[in-house]
Design an enzyme around this catalytic site. Structure first.
Site, PDB file in Angstrom:
ATOM      1  N   HIS A 355       0.781  -1.236   0.000  1.00  0.00           N
ATOM      2  CA  HIS A 355       0.000   0.000   0.000  1.00  0.00           C
ATOM      3  C   HIS A 355       0.807   1.276   0.000  1.00  0.00           C
ATOM      4  CE1 HIS A 355      -4.245  -1.098   0.272  1.00  0.00           C
ATOM      5  NE2 HIS A 355      -3.774  -2.245   0.734  1.00  0.00           N
ATOM      6  N   LYS A 542      -8.564  14.144   3.578  1.00  0.00           N
ATOM      7  CA  LYS A 542      -7.719  12.954   3.615  1.00  0.00           C
ATOM      8  C   LYS A 542      -6.829  13.097   4.847  1.00  0.00           C
ATOM      9  CE  LYS A 542      -6.346  14.136  -0.545  1.00  0.00           C
ATOM     10  NZ  LYS A 542      -6.453  12.915  -1.309  1.00  0.00           N
ATOM     11  N   ARG A 543      -6.070  12.070   5.211  1.00  0.00           N
ATOM     12  CA  ARG A 543      -5.173  12.224   6.332  1.00  0.00           C
ATOM     13  C   ARG A 543      -4.185  13.363   6.079  1.00  0.00           C
ATOM     14  NH1 ARG A 543      -5.447   8.651  10.827  1.00  0.00           N
ATOM     15  NH2 ARG A 543      -3.487   9.656  11.373  1.00  0.00           N
ATOM     16  N   LYS A 548       0.943  14.594   0.967  1.00  0.00           N
ATOM     17  CA  LYS A 548      -0.340  14.924   0.349  1.00  0.00           C
ATOM     18  C   LYS A 548      -0.464  16.425   0.070  1.00  0.00           C
ATOM     19  CE  LYS A 548      -2.801  10.992   2.483  1.00  0.00           C
ATOM     20  NZ  LYS A 548      -3.644  10.312   1.484  1.00  0.00           N
ATOM     21  N   THR A 650      -8.330   6.920  -2.840  1.00  0.00           N
ATOM     22  CA  THR A 650      -9.691   6.461  -3.129  1.00  0.00           C
ATOM     23  C   THR A 650     -10.673   7.615  -3.013  1.00  0.00           C
ATOM     24  OG1 THR A 650      -9.801   5.680  -0.847  1.00  0.00           O
ATOM     25  CG2 THR A 650      -9.450   4.013  -2.566  1.00  0.00           C
ATOM     26  N   LYS A 654     -14.275   8.636  -5.055  1.00  0.00           N
ATOM     27  CA  LYS A 654     -15.563   9.029  -4.458  1.00  0.00           C
ATOM     28  C   LYS A 654     -16.022  10.372  -5.022  1.00  0.00           C
ATOM     29  CE  LYS A 654     -13.895   7.077  -0.120  1.00  0.00           C
ATOM     30  NZ  LYS A 654     -13.180   7.506   1.119  1.00  0.00           N
TER      31      LYS A 654
HETATM   32  C1  LIG Z   1     -11.915   7.550   1.417  1.00  0.00           C
HETATM   33  C2  LIG Z   1     -11.443   7.998   2.731  1.00  0.00           C
HETATM   34  C3  LIG Z   1     -10.084   8.233   2.945  1.00  0.00           C
HETATM   35  C4  LIG Z   1      -9.041   8.079   1.852  1.00  0.00           C
HETATM   36  O1  LIG Z   1      -8.789   9.341   1.282  1.00  0.00           O
HETATM   37  P1  LIG Z   1      -7.538   9.568   0.289  1.00  0.00           P
HETATM   38  O2  LIG Z   1      -7.758  10.931  -0.220  1.00  0.00           O
HETATM   39  O3  LIG Z   1      -7.646   8.539  -0.777  1.00  0.00           O
HETATM   40  O4  LIG Z   1      -6.320   9.441   1.117  1.00  0.00           O
HETATM   41  C5  LIG Z   1      -9.684   8.669   4.196  1.00  0.00           C
HETATM   42  N1  LIG Z   1     -10.568   8.869   5.184  1.00  0.00           N
HETATM   43  C6  LIG Z   1     -11.891   8.666   5.017  1.00  0.00           C
HETATM   44  C7  LIG Z   1     -12.824   8.922   6.154  1.00  0.00           C
HETATM   45  C8  LIG Z   1     -12.371   8.217   3.787  1.00  0.00           C
HETATM   46  O5  LIG Z   1     -13.685   7.998   3.638  1.00  0.00           O
END
Ligand SMILES: *Cc1c(COP(=O)(O)O)cnc(C)c1O
Length: 813
Positions: A355, A542-543, A548, A650, A654
């Site tokens: 990952h 995101k985190r 990032k 991911t 979304k």
């Molecule tokens: C989808 C999701 C992530 C992943 O986000 P990335 O931008 O792909 O790092 C992180 N936290 C939550 C709550 C999510 O639903």
């Protein structure tokens, strides 16, 4: 089985549950009691459905998939299960007759935060994809008492509060004490030879009991149901060995330690720090799960020889990689297998997904610690290592290369190496990431066994992320192209027919506006902040991680603010920037970036020259439930990591399926999003992964950007002077002197992409068309597709055959 319940049946079931399980009448029950009563009804349906599904799987000899992961970021479950079982409307009506709104019951449910971010959410999305397509599957994880911390900003500084989710969450869990298993730590190993038989005794160990708790996840229509089994650690009160051996104090200490194992989720994303408790968690998960998988197999079969035919064990990242030596232990020490046979079975059964390519996330355990805590597992890893050296030397591989690939080296157990050696398949999670694995991280292994390496691009549960969280948009899509896309997301491409249909484009815009207002209302209610639904909604959630590059986004906002306050009458489309991000509690730099964003938001909010046009919102405690509100409302999806650092992403998927336009780099799955939508429906900027490599080779000097670019210079200087007494010197210095993720190198290109986005947005019709194309092309990013690829190329698994065939076959017998 059928899940049909009429409205009167549901009403009666609720009345009955309230009265029997909670001793309250319909009139006196609280929302919480109604919520729990409804969950109990749904849970019974799911348990029945799961039993029938698994019976069919076993009768037909269908291969079972076991997905091992330290994290499952489930979020809420009630709406998902009611939707998938087709019961949402009936429950809504039944409850309405008791004057209860189903939406209010949804709000009662805590967000099950048993994960950090993308990796854990992926695991949750996969349970849905597996169930919907009829693959008999179990997820295995830990029953953390405390999930990911609740984030609270105090004067812009992140503080962490415990997330005790069980009071509202445990109603989903079914304890199965009869399937408890023992997990052993510490102690020492005695080996004996009786003629040719080798036997091993583990002495003076600490015994911990693993108690399983089960949670069902319905697939669409409930034909398939996945089971998530999470383990709780408890004292083994019956183990008196230590007491009898006279080690009274040590026994007491160790007993107290046992329950700590599943107390709390480690809150670090893409990072590890080699703590003993974390190693204990990992071994606890795999030992309990492997014992359970083998017990389940031997319940119906007399040998483990056919395990690879009937079970696929998947390791999501290196966290559960000790499953490999643990399986060896059980087969060697408890089932009487010889090494060769056991090793072949393990390797044919186990597959591994990588990952991350970030070096700080590659797990290594110090040998001393490992050996002390897991003495038998260490012996087995040593033997894997010894045989690996033997085999590689025999093949003529050079020593320095073997050393890099071996599972033990430099005083550490190297988990990624162990993962590759012990499994039959290694995959990355986007096309770009899988290429980088082959060329870089696992290059040595790739040269030895190229056929082992594949790609499976991540995917999302589109029924949750589109149908459930954006009912207006999914309603329109169903009106336009029918409902087949719910089962087959590829069918979304049928929308392309409408890309020049002005009425449809207009409806898309109205739906987006509805979702923006819904978000604005929620923010008003929860954070008492006002956002303008007529501004552009630009979202980065995101985190929080330096790679990032939330700080690059914030620095551009600061530069924009500086320009606007000097040109307050400039033609500027109102723009709201949303951030949501948790930082690991010990990640100081990440916390400073949050503080910077919060201070910038406050500064702009108070500045009447610009606050009608520019707005920054930091969403506190970003979690799955927040994501479900934010994604349908977003117009710009910020995916701005440095190329070559984000494995897939991911949230990009979304956002895309909800019609947001990606503003991003060619990193992770953005590359494939670009491929899917074409140049004109994505806003790209920045260096490519190979340009990044080139710049690293030739020597990168962030200082030059500071010196030569006026916009960067001015914005960075304001980090130093700060606002409202808060200065951001550390961020300034990090950018100036190191800038590990090259935010300054990409800054100008990023700022230009932002201006391009603003301009594109002015032509609403063509923006709506971009939005439509994004939704229409998102089908390939469904979890269903990812699961089909895993099943076909890696697990060699098939869905349970339809029940009609089954009964026909049973009749023949
Ligand atoms: C989808 C999701 C992530 C992943 O986000 P990335 O931008 O792909 O790092 C992180 N936290 C939550 C709550 C999510 O639903």
């Amino acid at each position: 089985m059928t899940y049909k319940m009429t409205v009167p049946q549901i009403k009666e079931a609720i009345r009955e549950k309230l009265s029997h399980s909670f001793g309250v009448s319909l009139e006196n029950a609280t929302y919480e009691e109604y919520y729990k009563a409804v969950v109990l009804i749904v849970r019974e349906l799911l348990t029945k459905g799961r039993t029938e599904f698994i019976d069919n799987a076993e009768k037909t000899g269908t291969k079972q998939v076991y997905y091992l992961c330290m994290e499952f970021l489930l979020g809420r479950s009630l709406r998902n299960n009611l939707y998938n079982l087709g019961l949402e409307d009936s429950f809504k009506k039944a409850l309405a007759e008791y004057d209860i709104k189903l939406d209010n019951l949804y709000e009662q449910e805590p967000d099950a935060g048993l994960g950090n971010g993308g990796l854990g959410r992926l695991a949750a999305c996969f349970l849905d994809g597996l169930a919907t397509q009829g693959y008999p599957a179990m997820g295995y994880s830990l029953r953390y008492e405390y999930g990911i911390f609740r984030q609270k900003l105090v004067d812009g500084w992140q503080t962490e509060l415990p997330d005790f989710w069980l009071p509202g969450g445990s109603v989903w869990l079914q304890q199965v004490p009869e399937n408890s298993v023992e997990v052993r730590f510490d102690g020492h190993i005695e080996e004996q030879w009786h003629e040719q038989y080798h036997s091993v005794r583990h002495r003076d160990y600490t015994s911990v009991t693993a108690i399983p708790y089960d949670l069902c996840v319905a697939g669409m229509d409930g034909k398939g149901i996945s089971l998530l089994r999470i383990w709780k650690a408890e004292n083994n009160k019956f183990d008196m060995n230590l007491f009898n051996g006279g080690s009274y104090m040590r026994a007491m200490e160790q007993q107290a330690m046992a329950e700590v194992i599943t107390k709390v989720l480690y809150p670090e994303d893409n990072h590890t720090d080699g703590k003993m408790l974390r190693l204990s968690q990992q071994y606890f998960l795999v030992s309990a799960s492997i014992q359970d998988i083998i017990r389940r197999h031997l319940f119906a079969h007399s040998t483990l020889d056919d395990l690879p035919k009937l079970a696929a064990i998947h390791l999501n990242d290196t966290h559960p990689v000790l499953a490999i030596p643990e399986m060896m232990r059980v087969m060697l020490d408890e089932c009487g297998y010889g090494w060769e046979d056991a090793w072949n079975i393990v390797r044919q059964t186990v597959a591994y997904t990588n990952h991350t390519v970030m070096s700080e996330a590659l797990e290594c355990w110090s040998i001393d610690l490992f050996k002390m805590r897991l003495p038998r597992i260490y012996q087995i890893v040593e033997e894997i290592d010894r045989r690996f050296w033997e085999e590689m030397r025999w093949k003529g591989v050079e020593e320095s290369k073997i050393y890099r690939m071996a599972p033990i080296g430099d005083g550490y157990v190297k988990m990624a190496n162990l993962a590759v050696i012990g499994s039959h398949s290694v995959n990355g999670v986007s096309a770009l990431h899988s290429e980088i694995l082959k060329e870089d991280v696992f290059h040595d292994f790739y040269m030895e066994e190229p056929q082992k390496f594949t790609n499976v691009t991540n995917g999302i549960a589109h029924r949750r992320w589109l149908n459930q969280s954006n009912p207006k948009l999914s309603g329109l899509i169903t009106d336009l192209i029918g409902s087949e896309y719910i089962y087959d997301a590829g069918k979304l491409s049928g929308l392309l027919r409408y890309k020049d249909d002005e009425a449809v484009l207009e409806q898309l815009q109205q739906i987006k506006r509805f979702n923006k207002v819904r978000l604005a209302d929620y923010i008003k209610k929860t954070q008492n902040d006002r956002v303008d639904p007529d501004s552009i909604f630009d979202v980065q959630v995101k985190r929080l991680h330096e790679y990032k590059r939330q700080h690059m986004n914030a620095l551009n906002i600061l530069a924009t603010y500086q320009w606007l306050r000097e040109n307050p009458n400039a033609d500027f489309t109102p723009h709201t920037f949303f951030f949501g991000a948790k930082a690991a509690p010990g990640y100081y730099f990440a916390k400073q970036i949050i503080q910077f964003i919060a201070a910038l938001a406050e500064k702009i909010r108070k500045d009447d020259r610009v606050n009608k046009k520019l707005k920054v919102v930091f969403v506190e405690n970003y979690c799955v439930t927040w994501a479900e509100l934010l994604t349908p409302a977003a117009e710009i999806s910020e995916q701005i990591s440095l190329a070559g650092t984000e494995a897939s992403g991911t949230s990009n998927m979304k956002f895309m399926i909800n019609g947001a336009v990606t503003l991003g780099t060619l990193d992770g799955a953005n590359v494939e999003i670009h491929e899917a939508v074409g140049d004109e429906n994505i806003i790209l900027f920045g260096m490519t992964a190979s340009q990044v490599e080139e710049l690293k080779r030739s020597g990168y000097s962030p200082r030059l950007h500071y010196q030569n670019n006026q916009v960067i210079h001015r914005a960075m200087d304001e980090l130093l002077t700060g606002f409202d007494g808060q200065k951001f010197k550390d961020i300034f210095n990090a950018l100036l002197n190191e800038d590990r993720y090259m935010a300054l190198a990409d800054f100008e290109s990023y700022a230009e992409a932002q201006r391009r986005a603003q301009k594109l947005y002015l032509d609403q019709k063509s923006w709506n068309r971009m939005s439509l194309v994004n939704t229409a092309c998102a089908g390939r990013f469904a979890a269903d597709r990812a699961i089909r690829e895993y099943a076909g190329n890696i697990w060699h698994a098939s869905p349970v055959p339809p029940v009609q065939n089954l009964s026909a076959r049973t009749l023949e017998k």
